[in-house]
Scaffold this motif. Structure first.
Motif, PDB file in Angstrom:
ATOM      1  N   MET A   1       0.848  -1.196   0.000  1.00 56.12           N
ATOM      2  CA  MET A   1       0.000   0.000   0.000  1.00 56.12           C
ATOM      3  C   MET A   1       0.882   1.244   0.000  1.00 56.12           C
ATOM      4  SD  MET A   1      -3.040   1.177   2.592  1.00 56.12           S
ATOM      5  CE  MET A   1      -2.048   0.951   4.070  1.00 56.12           C
ATOM      6  N   ALA A   2       0.756   2.037  -1.057  1.00 57.33           N
ATOM      7  CA  ALA A   2       1.572   3.241  -1.189  1.00 57.33           C
ATOM      8  C   ALA A   2       0.868   4.436  -0.580  1.00 57.33           C
ATOM      9  CB  ALA A   2       1.869   3.500  -2.668  1.00 57.33           C
ATOM     10  N   ARG A   3       1.672   5.429  -0.225  1.00 56.57           N
ATOM     11  CA  ARG A   3       1.131   6.701   0.269  1.00 56.57           C
ATOM     12  C   ARG A   3       1.102   7.685  -0.898  1.00 56.57           C
ATOM     13  NH1 ARG A   3       5.820   7.556   4.400  1.00 56.57           N
ATOM     14  NH2 ARG A   3       6.827   6.907   2.461  1.00 56.57           N
ATOM     15  N   ILE A   4      -0.083   8.212  -1.181  1.00 53.23           N
ATOM     16  CA  ILE A   4      -0.265   9.125  -2.308  1.00 53.23           C
ATOM     17  C   ILE A   4      -0.729  10.472  -1.779  1.00 53.23           C
ATOM     18  CG2 ILE A   4      -1.329   9.461  -4.556  1.00 53.23           C
ATOM     19  CD1 ILE A   4       0.199   6.850  -4.380  1.00 53.23           C
ATOM     20  N   VAL A   5      -0.071  11.545  -2.193  1.00 55.08           N
ATOM     21  CA  VAL A   5      -0.511  12.905  -1.905  1.00 55.08           C
ATOM     22  C   VAL A   5      -1.078  13.501  -3.185  1.00 55.08           C
ATOM     23  CG1 VAL A   5       0.281  15.260  -1.456  1.00 55.08           C
ATOM     24  CG2 VAL A   5       0.942  13.407   0.076  1.00 55.08           C
ATOM     25  N   VAL A   6      -2.273  14.063  -3.089  1.00 52.57           N
ATOM     26  CA  VAL A   6      -2.909  14.740  -4.206  1.00 52.57           C
ATOM     27  C   VAL A   6      -2.977  16.227  -3.886  1.00 52.57           C
ATOM     28  CG1 VAL A   6      -5.002  14.949  -5.610  1.00 52.57           C
ATOM     29  CG2 VAL A   6      -4.265  12.699  -4.786  1.00 52.57           C
ATOM     30  N   ILE A   7      -2.459  17.051  -4.786  1.00 53.44           N
ATOM     31  CA  ILE A   7      -2.464  18.501  -4.594  1.00 53.44           C
ATOM     32  C   ILE A   7      -3.649  19.077  -5.363  1.00 53.44           C
ATOM     33  CG2 ILE A   7      -1.161  20.640  -4.865  1.00 53.44           C
ATOM     34  CD1 ILE A   7       1.391  18.934  -4.958  1.00 53.44           C
ATOM     35  N   GLY A   8      -4.622  19.613  -4.632  1.00 50.41           N
ATOM     36  CA  GLY A   8      -5.823  20.166  -5.237  1.00 50.41           C
ATOM     37  C   GLY A   8      -6.979  19.189  -5.189  1.00 50.41           C
ATOM     38  N   SER A   9      -8.197  19.740  -5.199  1.00 47.55           N
ATOM     39  CA  SER A   9      -9.386  18.884  -5.132  1.00 47.55           C
ATOM     40  C   SER A   9     -10.369  19.211  -6.239  1.00 47.55           C
ATOM     41  CB  SER A   9     -10.071  19.029  -3.766  1.00 47.55           C
ATOM     42  OG  SER A   9     -10.502  20.366  -3.552  1.00 47.55           O
ATOM     43  N   GLY A  10      -9.839  19.520  -7.440  1.00 48.40           N
ATOM     44  CA  GLY A  10     -10.694  19.640  -8.607  1.00 48.40           C
ATOM     45  C   GLY A  10     -11.206  18.273  -9.028  1.00 48.40           C
ATOM     46  N   MET A  11     -12.011  18.228 -10.076  1.00 50.77           N
ATOM     47  CA  MET A  11     -12.649  16.976 -10.465  1.00 50.77           C
ATOM     48  C   MET A  11     -11.644  15.935 -10.934  1.00 50.77           C
ATOM     49  SD  MET A  11     -15.751  17.457  -9.668  1.00 50.77           S
ATOM     50  CE  MET A  11     -16.715  16.188 -10.486  1.00 50.77           C
ATOM     51  N   GLY A  12     -10.620  16.346 -11.677  1.00 58.17           N
ATOM     52  CA  GLY A  12      -9.611  15.388 -12.100  1.00 58.17           C
ATOM     53  C   GLY A  12      -8.812  14.842 -10.935  1.00 58.17           C
ATOM     54  N   ALA A  13      -8.469  15.728  -9.997  1.00 57.19           N
ATOM     55  CA  ALA A  13      -7.705  15.303  -8.824  1.00 57.19           C
ATOM     56  C   ALA A  13      -8.514  14.344  -7.957  1.00 57.19           C
ATOM     57  CB  ALA A  13      -7.287  16.533  -8.014  1.00 57.19           C
ATOM     58  N   MET A  14      -9.796  14.671  -7.721  1.00 53.36           N
ATOM     59  CA  MET A  14     -10.623  13.777  -6.903  1.00 53.36           C
ATOM     60  C   MET A  14     -10.907  12.466  -7.629  1.00 53.36           C
ATOM     61  SD  MET A  14     -13.318  15.986  -4.605  1.00 53.36           S
ATOM     62  CE  MET A  14     -14.255  16.722  -5.961  1.00 53.36           C
ATOM     63  N   ALA A  15     -11.034  12.514  -8.959  1.00 53.39           N
ATOM     64  CA  ALA A  15     -11.242  11.270  -9.708  1.00 53.39           C
ATOM     65  C   ALA A  15     -10.047  10.338  -9.529  1.00 53.39           C
ATOM     66  CB  ALA A  15     -11.467  11.575 -11.181  1.00 53.39           C
ATOM     67  N   SER A  16      -8.849  10.889  -9.575  1.00 55.53           N
ATOM     68  CA  SER A  16      -7.664  10.056  -9.366  1.00 55.53           C
ATOM     69  C   SER A  16      -7.598   9.566  -7.926  1.00 55.53           C
ATOM     70  CB  SER A  16      -6.400  10.833  -9.734  1.00 55.53           C
ATOM     71  OG  SER A  16      -6.195  11.931  -8.870  1.00 55.53           O
ATOM     72  N   ALA A  17      -7.952  10.429  -6.967  1.00 55.31           N
ATOM     73  CA  ALA A  17      -7.902  10.046  -5.549  1.00 55.31           C
ATOM     74  C   ALA A  17      -8.838   8.879  -5.263  1.00 55.31           C
ATOM     75  CB  ALA A  17      -8.266  11.247  -4.675  1.00 55.31           C
ATOM     76  N   ALA A  18     -10.066   8.936  -5.785  1.00 53.66           N
ATOM     77  CA  ALA A  18     -11.026   7.867  -5.532  1.00 53.66           C
ATOM     78  C   ALA A  18     -10.550   6.556  -6.128  1.00 53.66           C
ATOM     79  CB  ALA A  18     -12.390   8.254  -6.104  1.00 53.66           C
ATOM     80  N   ARG A  19     -10.049   6.599  -7.357  1.00 57.24           N
ATOM     81  CA  ARG A  19      -9.579   5.371  -8.005  1.00 57.24           C
ATOM     82  C   ARG A  19      -8.355   4.793  -7.304  1.00 57.24           C
ATOM     83  NH1 ARG A  19     -11.601   4.304 -13.207  1.00 57.24           N
ATOM     84  NH2 ARG A  19     -12.963   5.913 -14.093  1.00 57.24           N
ATOM     85  N   LEU A  20      -7.455   5.650  -6.851  1.00 57.11           N
ATOM     86  CA  LEU A  20      -6.259   5.158  -6.168  1.00 57.11           C
ATOM     87  C   LEU A  20      -6.600   4.547  -4.813  1.00 57.11           C
ATOM     88  CD1 LEU A  20      -3.825   8.054  -7.109  1.00 57.11           C
ATOM     89  CD2 LEU A  20      -3.576   5.644  -7.753  1.00 57.11           C
ATOM     90  N   ALA A  21      -7.568   5.154  -4.120  1.00 57.55           N
ATOM     91  CA  ALA A  21      -7.977   4.603  -2.831  1.00 57.55           C
ATOM     92  C   ALA A  21      -8.594   3.220  -3.002  1.00 57.55           C
ATOM     93  CB  ALA A  21      -8.964   5.548  -2.160  1.00 57.55           C
ATOM     94  N   VAL A  22      -9.412   3.037  -4.028  1.00 63.31           N
ATOM     95  CA  VAL A  22     -10.012   1.733  -4.294  1.00 63.31           C
ATOM     96  C   VAL A  22      -8.939   0.700  -4.627  1.00 63.31           C
ATOM     97  CG1 VAL A  22     -11.464   0.480  -5.948  1.00 63.31           C
ATOM     98  CG2 VAL A  22     -12.267   2.620  -4.975  1.00 63.31           C
ATOM     99  N   ALA A  23      -7.840   1.155  -5.221  1.00 59.39           N
ATOM    100  CA  ALA A  23      -6.735   0.243  -5.551  1.00 59.39           C
ATOM    101  C   ALA A  23      -5.914  -0.143  -4.322  1.00 59.39           C
ATOM    102  CB  ALA A  23      -5.833   0.886  -6.597  1.00 59.39           C
ATOM    103  N   GLY A  24      -6.284   0.395  -3.154  1.00 64.02           N
ATOM    104  CA  GLY A  24      -5.621  -0.013  -1.919  1.00 64.02           C
ATOM    105  C   GLY A  24      -4.588   0.943  -1.379  1.00 64.02           C
ATOM    106  N   HIS A  25      -4.472   2.138  -1.964  1.00 62.96           N
ATOM    107  CA  HIS A  25      -3.476   3.100  -1.517  1.00 62.96           C
ATOM    108  C   HIS A  25      -4.046   4.046  -0.466  1.00 62.96           C
ATOM    109  CE1 HIS A  25      -0.835   1.633  -4.602  1.00 62.96           C
ATOM    110  NE2 HIS A  25      -1.687   1.960  -5.562  1.00 62.96           N
ATOM    111  N   ARG A  26      -3.160   4.591   0.353  1.00 63.41           N
ATOM    112  CA  ARG A  26      -3.531   5.634   1.317  1.00 63.41           C
ATOM    113  C   ARG A  26      -3.407   6.973   0.613  1.00 63.41           C
ATOM    114  NH1 ARG A  26       0.422   5.173   6.141  1.00 63.41           N
ATOM    115  NH2 ARG A  26      -0.595   7.168   6.598  1.00 63.41           N
ATOM    116  N   VAL A  27      -4.525   7.691   0.509  1.00 67.84           N
ATOM    117  CA  VAL A  27      -4.560   8.918  -0.276  1.00 67.84           C
ATOM    118  C   VAL A  27      -4.939  10.099   0.606  1.00 67.84           C
ATOM    119  CG1 VAL A  27      -5.515  10.059  -2.312  1.00 67.84           C
ATOM    120  CG2 VAL A  27      -5.284   7.559  -2.277  1.00 67.84           C
TER     121      VAL A  27
END
Length: 502
Positions: A1-27
């Protein structure tokens, strides 16, 4: 499980955050503003509710896929998504009035024939057939795959233009949206219709490649959709999906630097000095800002697609009207400029137009008004970004808002008598709210024009640092931003070998 930091909460950023979290990463998401959503903001006053960003959704399949892939509840259980029919009404300077049905090629052809004369619909239908060819040729490499290292192959325009013979007896292919309108559509009103699609997406019809034909094709094929309560509800639903997938959010948390270790991104530093470690960092804003956050070096390598000139922004007027919305009112009306060339010239030369094309949104949505004895109306125009034009000049802003209201009278004839109050949002306001340079709105990526309308790749020259959102491949717009989130998640999970969704 990797640690992922997302900078910004626009739609593209949140779309990536949701998909990465489902893949098992800490976002964890860090947002400089006080709320999520980026351009999908909301303004409320006296029971009236307005979107400060896009008013409609096109290509909803992108978000349907996102919600299916990130949870048990599909999109339609999270928001009330309804088709807009007719998709749009168009008012031209010569008095022509035509309403285009939603997602029905045959009905659009019939409507154009009835309003513009027999043959107009057939020419538009033939144009859409060629646009479909361009869509089929570029859909996967331009929208569903990471930008290829040999991105130059997308520099060739995929639109199969009609040959034209000039006086010197040389065959020449149409190269721009403007040329398609003049040569293939023949009718100046059809040309204005096509050019209005390009301008609405922040593209200059005089220089945008013919491949921009995919934009009206996309809208008229997959439809125009509205979310009850306003498009901000789509951002709310995605934010809640992220929370359900255990994504952490920190608001009012400005990232000032991307930290590095052993030649790759290793986390971020916040404005208060806090350092957050990460295995990968996703940047959801204009990549030009990264030069000041990554030891002064650019995020893209020599030979990569570099960010282009700052595109135009949007000037929006919110109108609170007394009196109910009349029966039969069209949701979206486009009041075309009498001089589209001057309008485009102003928007892209850093001037303000005397009479721009106005998009009038009048949703039949009780959530947007205090009661049925009132109506919320939004006027929007594409204008030059803040900087070349000083959109903090109150006198200029008032004059421009007055001009837009006057131009909207053919769509809302009793506007002046019904007006309770108005609020204005300029590119300067957009810049303050979202951090976008000049309040600019990124256009979608296009093939053609030797790659000048492509966007920076989702990967960067710094391993572990990726780009999501409208400023990265495949560009701006709600659908495109959602696609960028899917591409970034795939690149993090599968690495450089990721080749897009199947």
């Amino acid at each position: 499980m990797a640690r992922i930091v997302v900078i910004g909460s626009g739609m593209g950023a949140m779309a990536s955050a949701a998909r990465l979290a489902v893949a098992g990463h800490r976002v964890a998401v860090y947002e400089r503003a006080a709320t999520y959503g980026g351009a999908l903001g909301r303004f409320e006053r006296d029971g009236f509710v307005f979107d400060t960003g896009p008013g409609l959704l096109h290509l909803p399949a992108v978000y349907r896929d996102l919600f299916v892939k990130t949870g048990k509840e599909p999109l339609e259980r999270c928001v009330a998504l309804t088709p807009v029919d007719p998709a749009s009404r168009h008012l031209f300077d010569d008095g022509t009035d035509v309403s285009l049905p939603n997602a029905s090629r045959a009905q659009v052809v019939s409507a154009l024939d009835a309003a513009l004369g027999v043959g107009a619909g057939e020419r538009w239908g033939d144009f859409l057939n060629r646009a479909r060819d361009a869509w089929d040729r570029t859909r996967r490499p331009l929208l569903e795959e990471p930008l290829r290292p040999d991105w130059q192959v997308l520099g060739r325009d995929p639109y199969p233009s009609v040959r034209r013979r000039r006086v010197l007896r040389r065959d020449q292919w149409a190269a721009t949206v403007g040329e398609i309108g003049a040569w293939e559509l023949a009718d100046p009103r059809l040309a204005a219709l096509l050019e209005s699609y390009a301008l609405a997406y922040g593209l200059d019809p005089r220089s945008a490649p013919a491949a921009a034909a995919v934009l009206p094709y996309m809208e008229q094929t997959f439809g125009s959709w509205y979310v009850r309560g306003g498009m901000r509800e789509l951002a709310r639903a995605l934010y809640e999906r992220c929370l359900a997938r255990k994504v952490e959010f920190a608001f009012g948390a400005e990232v000032v630097a991307v930290t590095e270790k052993d030649g790759r991104a290793a986390g971020v530093e916040l404005s208060d000095g806090t350092v957050v470690e990460a295995d990968s960092v996703v940047f959801g804003a204009d990549p030009r800002a990264l030069a000041g956050m990554t030891s002064g070096r650019q995020a893209w390598a020599p030979g990569d697609v570099e960010p282009g000139p700052v595109p135009p922004g949007r000037f929006t007027v919110f109108l609170a009207l007394r009196g109910g919305r009349p029966d039969g009112t069209v949701h979206r009306t486009v009041v075309h400029s009498p001089d589209a060339g001057a309008e485009a010239s102003a928007a892209f030369r850093g001037e303000h137009s005397g009479r721009p094309t106005i998009t009038v949104l009048r949703p039949d949505d009780p959530v947007t008004r205090p009661d049925d004895a009132h109506e919320a109306v939004t006027l929007t125009a594409t204008v030059a970004a803040h900087g070349p034009v000083d959109w903090t000049d109150e006198a200029l802003v008032a004059r421009y808002a007055d001009g837009m209201a006057a131009a909207a009278l053919p769509a809302v004839p009793d506007l002046r008598e019904r007006l309770l109050w108005r609020e204005v949002r300029t590119p300067a306001d957009t810049a303050a709210a979202t951090g976008a340079a000049g309040g600019a709105v990124p256009p979608p990526a296009l093939a053609g024009a030797e790659g000048r309308h492509l966007h920076t790749a989702n990967t960067t020259r710094l391993p572990g640092l990726l780009l999501a959102g409208g400023w990265a491949h495949p560009g701006g717009g709600l659908a495109h931003a959602g696609m960028s989130g899917a591409l970034v998640a795939g690149l993090v999970v599968e690495g450089d070998g990721f080749r897009g969704s199947q």
